[in-house]
Each structure stands twice: as structure tokens, then as C-alpha cells.
Enzyme design. Structure first.
Site, mmCIF file in Angstrom:
data_model
loop_
_atom_site.group_PDB
_atom_site.id
_atom_site.type_symbol
_atom_site.label_atom_id
_atom_site.label_comp_id
_atom_site.label_asym_id
_atom_site.label_seq_id
_atom_site.Cartn_x
_atom_site.Cartn_y
_atom_site.Cartn_z
ATOM 1 N N ILE A 95 0.832 -1.205 0.000
ATOM 2 C CA ILE A 95 0.000 0.000 0.000
ATOM 3 C C ILE A 95 0.869 1.259 0.000
ATOM 4 O O ILE A 95 0.573 2.233 -0.695
ATOM 5 C CB ILE A 95 -0.958 -0.017 1.214
ATOM 6 N N TYR A 103 -3.132 -4.920 17.416
ATOM 7 C CA TYR A 103 -3.276 -4.193 16.151
ATOM 8 C C TYR A 103 -4.513 -3.291 16.184
ATOM 9 O O TYR A 103 -4.456 -2.106 15.843
ATOM 10 C CB TYR A 103 -3.380 -5.217 15.010
#
Lengths: 441, 466
Positions: free
Chosen positions: B241, B372
Site C-alpha cells: 500500500i 493491532y
């Protein structure tokens, strides 16, 4: 050069009843019908043996042999054979354009009187030789020796008997005019009901006009027809609603009833200077005040094929210093009900008027009671080049009948063109009340 | 369309079989190509009576060169004419086969729940006319900015409509609700362009907030290269990304400073070479990192993209502290420190942008990702916390929250989890890194002066946490 212009009078008009295609006039040629329409006018206005300044006319569907259709027709009438004539062709605008051309010469003093006319037949239509056969025959003709000619003719094949029939399609888009109009109807959001209402009203208005004798001095019977064959006095919105769409696919809104049928017919209208008319004791029904044409780019800019009159009227109004509301009668040619409704909506629409016409304010609405008060093309039919003459003569008479006033004419034409005009009759419309009442359903 | 299942069901036999047995049939999504128009087709503009956005909307559509039709309402036609929009009229009753690439509806006029029927009136006859990969944008007023209870209720109700419509439209189409605050009416351009164009291919079912501009006078923007002359820092730029973000910002004209850890130096160099970019090889969790970055950016920076991030999945019962802390340092704490360093040194230039990468897990939570998800929810907190302060400085902060994006990382997932991730969204497919990058480019655009404090998901309207 003559710097001055003079008023142009609409003196009288005549037409034959309009017939549906392949019906009453199926064996009549363009020249037959135009001659009949002109001779009727000769009778009405006592023009027997008269040498007029010019006769201007035309036809949209024309045989190659009809090169000088108008001149040949004149030679068949009781007008003086010394009357010159020429042909014009501007699709459905032909008739009105012819009137503008005659009017201009009169205004300039080049002629004193002239006839604008038009005719069309979709029955006795020209059929061309197969294009391949035509080329083959021309090739054979170019050969000098008999052997060479025979060699060329040996190329003949059975397929060559298939003729080329004129098609109702725009050359640059391959779409028929109806399909184009269906696009416009969709673009302008014109519904089925309003189209059917306009069509029914057209029939009612034309029927009423015949009933009260309005057409008695405008229409001359021909080949057994006394009235327009397409006229359905008992037409109703309910009946029209049952018809299936013919353009715009299965969801389309355009039917055989709210689109004009293919038709046959001819018309003529006499224009002259006021002095010329006075000398002969002929009336001045109205004056031909303005004419204007416009065209749109329907090919690349994708403007509606039949939207040109919306532009032409705007430009003409500016030139004449008038507003759209300054008229007592409106004659908008009903090629399709949707064309009329698109035009009216466009004039009301701020976006169209700003972006396409470059005006700060919309032209606005018209009083629908003043629109096509004696019927339109949906009822009468629409022999292409004959429609202009029908409208000019009819509007001039209607203006005179109501005791004066101002009338607007708008005619759309193939190729993205539009022809529009203004007629004016002196007077304040004193008898207007009576006539509009009579003109209603 | 990269995954094999999509290729199979988009073949002729595959389509027949999938249709019969009811398997998901993902539509190949259209994506932006340089030079392409904002909208490859016509837009239909509608409005509830009494709205306040018809004029600004018409202007934004006209400026974006979008061919538009409007319903035949006087208010809209006048607004369109004033905006110079050459709009056609659309009347559903007129039939015809008109199709639209976008449906845009100004719902700000809806001030009472009884007026919500305007949504039905506009969309009922038009939604089937929406083309493949079409766009629906509904514009409303932020409920908190409404004056009365009735209006606030009705405006809040719009969200239920757009989120449901997003699940109904199918065929690659997207639906968004845009809340336009009072005094933000002039800020539509960049957001409308993004949401109408294929740049927002994988963004659907979102609520975007547009507020008053953070700068007094928005700069004129070259829409093909909005970031020309702007300097942008992208962290984690060597792969996936991050690399896509770098490419997209470069396409938009930015001068790039790309950062990644020294271990990935060769990958970073390859990306930087192709994009004519500077590089910083640095572990952002090091103590001196913020200062080092500030030093390298001593001329100032316009756009900061906090993309660097890692996963260290374990259930909390099996999670050692080191695993927790390493992740938290990279994904959240270092970003806070970098922001502080840049802001304290005054290095974020006027009309600056901070763009963060959150995650669907940060919104929905995910088993095995307590660390996360905590960090990514923290990123959202950071956006919320800093938005006001940055607005005062004439800058913005926003975040993207990617869902299932096809990367090397997802390629290594077990097939069952991967397929579930791919299909459980309104698009029935995963997104691409460029979808995240395009969203970041929209936030980063100097024209996005009214877009602040947003968290926009790039998830194809995932079922998770929706």
C-alpha cells in the site's frame, strides 16, 4: 440598389386536402398536385392569365425528372406562361422558406407579386436504380466498342434488380426523424399523456375549423377528397392512449397518432405589395413581417435534431424587438407532438435559454389557448413541402378573422434546421373574443 | 480484478454457473486512468424541495465537466442555469432508455421525517437506470448542526438509507452520504470529484463530513496534478500500500520523501528511483527518529502520510509484552511523536495535510489482533484529537481505514480466511492498494480544505463493523 423596403401582404392561399400515403392521391404526381393547388389559387384570386413576378416552390421527395418542378407546374396552370419560377428545397422548411424568398423580393421592390408553394407525395415516391446497376450502366456507356459494352453488361447479376427506395433517415446519423425526436422527448422529459393531449386537441381544432367554414376559402377539393383524410374529429385522449409506441423502443412515448403520418398534398400562397393587391381589389389578410432560419449541430454536439426553431425564434425575436408573449396566435408545426412540447419546454427552461440561447432570462411560456387554434399537422397531415403554405395562409386568415394581431410560425426540418416567421395584421383584435370562442372545441 | 475466483465467474461459463447456484459475482471495478473524465457518463441531479446545495452542487458538477441531467424542478433548473450547467431534463414518466453513471441527491431540504419520502420519490424510478460501477451521492446536513429536533432526526435517518442502498445497488456501484456543514457549501469540489470518479472504486456505504474550510482562501488547483509543487512524506513506502500511495501522490505531482526501515532499503530505493524521490532509511521507533525526520524536512512539508504499520497477531492470552509494544510503537506512538516534532518545529506548511492509515480492525475489532486493533483505533483517536488544533493552524488530519486489500500480506493468508475476507463486502471482492492510495490522495489534495477529522473506510462496505 433600392435602399427602401415595403410591406409584404399575404393576399390569399389555397391547398388541396391532404391525403394519407398510398390512398386517395396514390396515382397523383407532385406536378399534378402542385398544378391543382396553383390553379385553385388562380381561381380564388382571379389570376387567370396574370404574369406574376415569380413562383417559388419545391418538393422534398423529388423525381430526377422533376428538375424544374415549379416551372413545369406553372406552365400547366392558367397563370401567364411568362411567369418565371424556380425550385427550392429545405426539407420540411421548404414551403415557409419559399414564402420568405418571395416576400423578400417583394419587399425590395424586385417583384410586385409572387406565389410561394410546395408539394410532396410519399405515394408516388421516386425509386432509384440499384446503385451497383447504375454504376455498371454508366461504365458500359463509357465503353466505345460494342464488345466493351457487352463485357461490362456481362457483370449484370440478379441482385441488381433490387431498387434504391428513399429512406426516412438522417444521412449523418442513420436514425429516422422519429427516433431523433424520441431522443429529444426523453431529453426534455416529455410524457406520453401530454403528447396525446396535443394530438387530440389538434384533431378537435381542425374539425371545428372545418365545421365553421374556416377552410372554405383555403382548401379546394381534389380527387374526391373534401377534407384532410387524416382528420379524426372523434379522436380522444383515451383512444390515443391505447396505441403502442412506434419510436423510442418499447418504453417510447411516440405513437402513430402523436407523430404526423406520411401524406400527400400541395399548397400555395399569394404574396404581393399592398398596392398590387389594392389595384386588383384583393384583400391584405396580413403582412409578412419577419423570417428567420437556424440550424443545430445534431451530429457532433448532439443537440436535438428538431430543436432549431427554438434558436431561430429567439434570434428573430431579438431582431424584431419582441418577446415570446407578444403574439396573439402561435403556429408551431406539429411534426411530432413531442417536437412542439420540447420547443415550448426549452423556451421555458432557464438552462436551455442561458446555455444554448445565451439569454439571462428564459423566453417564458405561451398561452396554450393561442397555439394551433385551427388544428395542426397532426390532424391535417404533413406533405413535407406543402406545410409551410398551409400555415402561412391559415395564420393570415386567422389574424384577419380576429380583427388583427400578431402571429408566430415555427417549422422544424430535417438536417437540424428550422424556419420561422412572423405575420402581422393591422387592428387591435377587436373580434378576437368571438373567434377564439368559435375556435375552441 | 486479480483473484482467480473473480476471473472464473466473469468468464461466460463461470457467469452462467455462478448465476444458477447463487455464488457471488463480483463486478470488475473501474479504476481511474490519467486524463479520464471525472465521470464516464451522465449524472442525474435531484433535490428535496428547500435544500441549500442545489447551486453549489450544480457549480461543482459544471466545473468538473460532468454531463448532467436534472429532474424538472424550477429550483434545480435555475440553479443549474446559474452554475452554467448545460443540463438536460429527466422525467421518469417520459420513458426512454436513459442511463446514468451517477445519481446525486441534495437531501438538505428534508427537515422532517415525513419528508424522507423524497428519497423514495427520487431513487425509486432512477436506481435501475444506474450504470455498472455507477455512483450515488446523497448530501445532507450534519445532524449536530441541525436547528430543530425534527430536522436532526430526519437528517440522521439518511444514513440508514445510504448504507442500505449501498447494499442494494450491486454491479460495482457505490453509495455515500456526504454531510455538508453550514458555511461549507463551497467545499464540495474535491470530495464530489473523488466520490463520483473511479478513484473511489472500493469506497462505499461511507459518511463523509465536509466542514468550513481550514484556510481562508482555497488555492486554485490543477485537477490533473493537484499536488504539483507540494512535498509529501510517506512512511512504509517500500512495498504494498505504501508504494501505491507514493505512486499515486507522484502522479498527482508531489515531490516525494519516502521512508522505510533500513532492512528494506533496496526495495525503497527501487520505488524511489522510479518516482524520482528522496529517501529516508530509518526505524521510526528509534529515539532520535522524530528529530531526524524534522531535520530532513527542515524546508517544511505539505503532506505527511503515516502508512508504516505491522501486524503481530496473537490472542491476548498468548501475547507477550514485547509483541504488544513493538507493534504499538510502530503503529501509533511513533506517529504521535513525529507529528509533535513536525508541528513544534512549524514544519507542516500552510494548508498542510496529515493522513493516517487506520484499519477495519480498529473499527470492528478482530480476533487475534487486540494489539493491532488497539493501535488502529488509537489512530482514529489521534485524528479526532488533533483535528481541531490542526484546523486552527490551517491544516487537516484524516484517516483511511482499509478493509481487505489484495497485497502480499493477504496473499499469504489461509485460503478460507482469505476468501471470507474477499467476499464479505458489498463488492464481493478485495480492494487494491491503489484504492487506499486514491483515498489518501483525496485527503491530501490542497482543494480538500473542508475535509478534516474524517475516517473513511476503503473496504467495499465490508460486513465487519459496518
Amino acid at each position: 440598389m433600392n435602399p427602401k423596403t415595403r410591406p409584404v401582404a399575404v393576399v390569399g392561399g389555397n391547398r388541396i386536402p391532404f391525403a394519407r400515403s398510398n390512398s386517395a392521391y396514390s396515382k397523383a404526381s407532385n406536378q399534378d398536385m402542385l398544378t391543382a393547388a396553383l390553379d385553385g389559387l388562380v381561381d380564388r384570386c382571379s389570376l387567370d392569365g396574370e404574369r406574376l413576378g415569380e413562383v417559388v416552390g419545391g418538393a422534398v421527395l423529388k423525381h430526377s425528372r422533376d428538375r424544374d418542378l415549379t416551372r413545369e407546374s406553372v406552365l400547366g396552370t392558367r397563370l401567364a406562361p411568362e411567369t418565371p419560377a424556380y425550385d427550392v428545397q429545405q426539407a420540411c422548411g421548404t414551403g415557409l422558406e419559399a414564402a420568405i424568398l418571395v416576400a423578400n423580393k417583394i419587399a425590395l421592390g424586385q417583384i410586385d407579386a409572387g406565389i410561394a408553394c410546395g408539394t410532396d407525395t410519399t405515394s408516388d415516391a421516386p425509386i432509384g436504380l440499384n446503385e451497383d446497376l447504375r454504376e455498371l450502366l454508366l461504365d458500359a456507356n463509357r465503353e466505345r466498342s460494342t464488345g466493351g459494352k457487352l463485357k461490362q453488361l456481362a457483370r449484370l447479376r440478379p441482385g441488381h434488380v433490387v431498387p434504391a427506395i428513399p429512406r426516412n433517415e438522417e444521412p449523418r446519423t442513420g436514425m429516422s426523424m422519429g427516433e431523433h425526436c424520441a431522443l429529444m422527448a426523453a431529453e426534455w422529459g416529455i410524457g406520453r399523456d401530454e403528447q396525446d393531449e396535443l394530438a387530440a386537441l389538434s384533431h378537435h381544432n381542425l374539425a371545428a375549423a372545418y365545421e365553421r367554414g374556416f377552410n372554405a376559402d383555403l382548401v379546394t377539393p381534389y380527387l374526391g377528397l373534401e377534407r384532410d383524410q387524416n382528420l379524426r374529429p372523434d379522436s380522444t385522449v383515451e383512444k390515443l392512449a391505447k396505441l403502442g409506441p412506434v419510436f423510442g423502443g418499447p418504453d417510447g412515448t411516440m405513437t402513430a397518432a402523436n407523430s404526423t403520418p406520411l401524406s400527400d398534398g400541395a399548397s400555395a400562397v399569394l404574396l404581393a405589395s399592398e398596392e398590387w393587391a389594392a389595384e386588383r381589389g384583393l384583400p391584405v389578410l396580413a403582412t409578412f413581417a419577419e423570417g428567420q432560419t437556424a440550424a443545430v449541430d445534431h451530429v457532433h454536439k448532439r443537440e436535438g435534431l428538431l430543436m432549431a426553431p427554438a434558436y431561430a425564434v429567439a434570434r428573430m425575436l431579438d431582431r424584431a424587438g419582441l418577446t415570446l408573449q407578444d403574439f396573439d396566435l402561435y403556429e408551431i408545426h406539429e411534426a411530432f407532438a413531442a417536437q412542439v412540447l420540447c420547443t415550448l419546454r426549452a423556451w421555458e427552461d432557464p438552462v436551455f435559454c442561458r446555455e444554448r440561447l445565451g439569454r439571462d432570462e428564459p423566453l417564458g411560456s405561451i398561452d396554450r389557448d393561442k397555439l394551433n387554434v385551427n388544428g395542426g399537422s397532426l390532424a391535417a397531415g404533413h406533405p413535407f413541402a406543402a406545410t409551410g403554405g398551409r400555415i402561412v395562409a391559415g395564420l393570415a386568415k386567422a389574424l384577419q378573422e380576429r380583427g388583427g394581431g400578431r402571429g408566430l410560425i415555427s417549422v422544424c426540418a430535417a438536417g437540424g434546421q428550422g424556419v420561422v416567421a412572423i405575420l402581422e395584421a393591422p387592428g387591435d383584435g377587436a373580434t378576437a373574443k368571438k373567434t377564439t370562442k368559435g375556435g375552441k372545441r | 480484478m486479480s483473484d482467480r475466483y473473480s476471473q472464473i465467474v466473469n468468464s461466460l461459463p463461470g457467469r452462467l454457473i455462478a448465476g444458477r447456484v447463487g455464488l457471488p459475482q463480483p463486478t470488475p471495478l473501474e479504476r481511474h486512468r490519467p486524463g479520464a473524465p471525472v465521470l464516464a457518463g451522465r449524472a442525474l441531479l435531484g433535490a428535496a424541495p428547500g435544500g441549500r446545495l442545489a447551486g453549489p452542487l450544480a457549480k461543482a458538477l459544471a466545473d468538473a465537466g460532468v454531463e448532467t441531467a436534472t429532474v424538472d424542478a424550477d429550483e434545480l433548473r435555475s440553479a443549474a442555469a446559474d452554475a452554467g450547467l448545460d443540463a438536460a431534463i429527466f422525467n421518469a414518466g417520459a420513458g426512454g432508455e436513459q442511463r446514468f453513471k451517477a445519481l446525486v441527491f441534495d437531501a438538505t431540504g428534508i427537515a422532517d421525517s415525513t419528508q424522507l419520502v423524497e428519497l423514495q420519490r427520487f431513487f425509486h424510478p432512477t436506481v435501475r437506470r444506474l450504470e455498472r460501477c455507477g455512483r450515488v451521492v446523497v448530501l445532507g446536513t450534519p445532524p449536530a448542526a441541525c436547528s430543530g429536533a425534527r430536522e436532526r432526526t430526519a437528517q440522521r435517518a439518511l444514513e440508514g438509507f445510504t448504507r442500505s442502498l449501498a447494499k442494494e445497488v450491486g454491479r460495482g456501484a457505490t453509495v455515500q452520504l456526504v454531510h455538508v456543514a453550514p458555511k461549507a457549501e463551497g467545499e464540495l469540489a474535491s470530495t464530489l470529484r473523488f466520490l463520483l470518479s473511479p478513484r473511489s472504486a472500493y469506497v462505499s456505504g461511507q459518511v463523509v463530513e465536509i466542514g468550513p474550510p481550514v484556510v481562508k482562501k482555497a488555492p486554485a488547483v490543477d485537477w490533473e496534478r493537484p499536488l504539483a509543487g507540494k512535498r509529501a512524506l510517506v512512511t512504509g513506502a517500500s512495498r504494498g500500500i505504501g508504494a501505491a500511495i507514493a505512486e499515486t501522490l507522484r502522479r498527482d505531482g508531489a515531490d516525494l520523501v519516502l521512508l522505510d526501515v533500513p532492512a528494506l532499503a533496496s526495495d525503497l530505493a527501487a520505488v524511489a528511483k522510479a518516482l524520482d524521490a528522496e529517501t529516508i532509511e530509518l526505524d521510526i521507533t528509534e529515539e532520535g527518529a522524530p528529530a531526524a525526520i524534522a531535520e530532513r524536512l527542515s524546508d517544511g512539508v505539505d503532506v505527511v502520510v503515516h502508512n508504516a504499520g505491522v501486524t503481530r497477531d496473537r490472542t491476548i492470552a498468548k501475547m507477550p509484552e514485547e509483541r504488544w509494544s513493538t507493534l504499538m510503537e510502530i503503529n501509533l506512538s511513533s506517529e504521535e511523536r513525529i507529528d509533535d516534532a513536525l508541528l513544534e518545529a512549524g514544519l507542516l506548511r500552510a494548508n498542510g495535510r496529515i493522513v493516517c492509515v487506520s484499519s477495519m480492525s480498529g473499527i470492528a475489532g478482530n480476533s487475534g489482533q487486540t494489539n493491532y486493533a488497539t493501535s488502529k483505533a488509537g489512530v482514529i483517536g489521534m485524528v479526532e484529537a488533533l483535528a481541531g488544533d490542526l484546523a486552527k493552524r490551517g491544516a487537516t488530519i484524516n484517516a483511511v481505514a482499509p478493509g481487505f486489500i489484495e497485497t502480499q500480506m493477504t496473499g499469504q493468508m489461509p485460503i478460507a480466511i482469505r476468501e471470507a475476507g474477499r467476499r464479505m463486502n458489498s463488492m464481493s471482492q478485495g480492494g487494491l492498494p491503489v484504492d487506499v492510495a486514491e483515498t489518501i490522495a483525496w485527503f491530501a489534495s490542497p482543494a480538500s480544505t473542508g475535509v478534516n477529522g474524517n475516517v473513511v473506510r476503503v473496504c467495499g462496505q465490508s460486513l465487519l463493523g459496518a
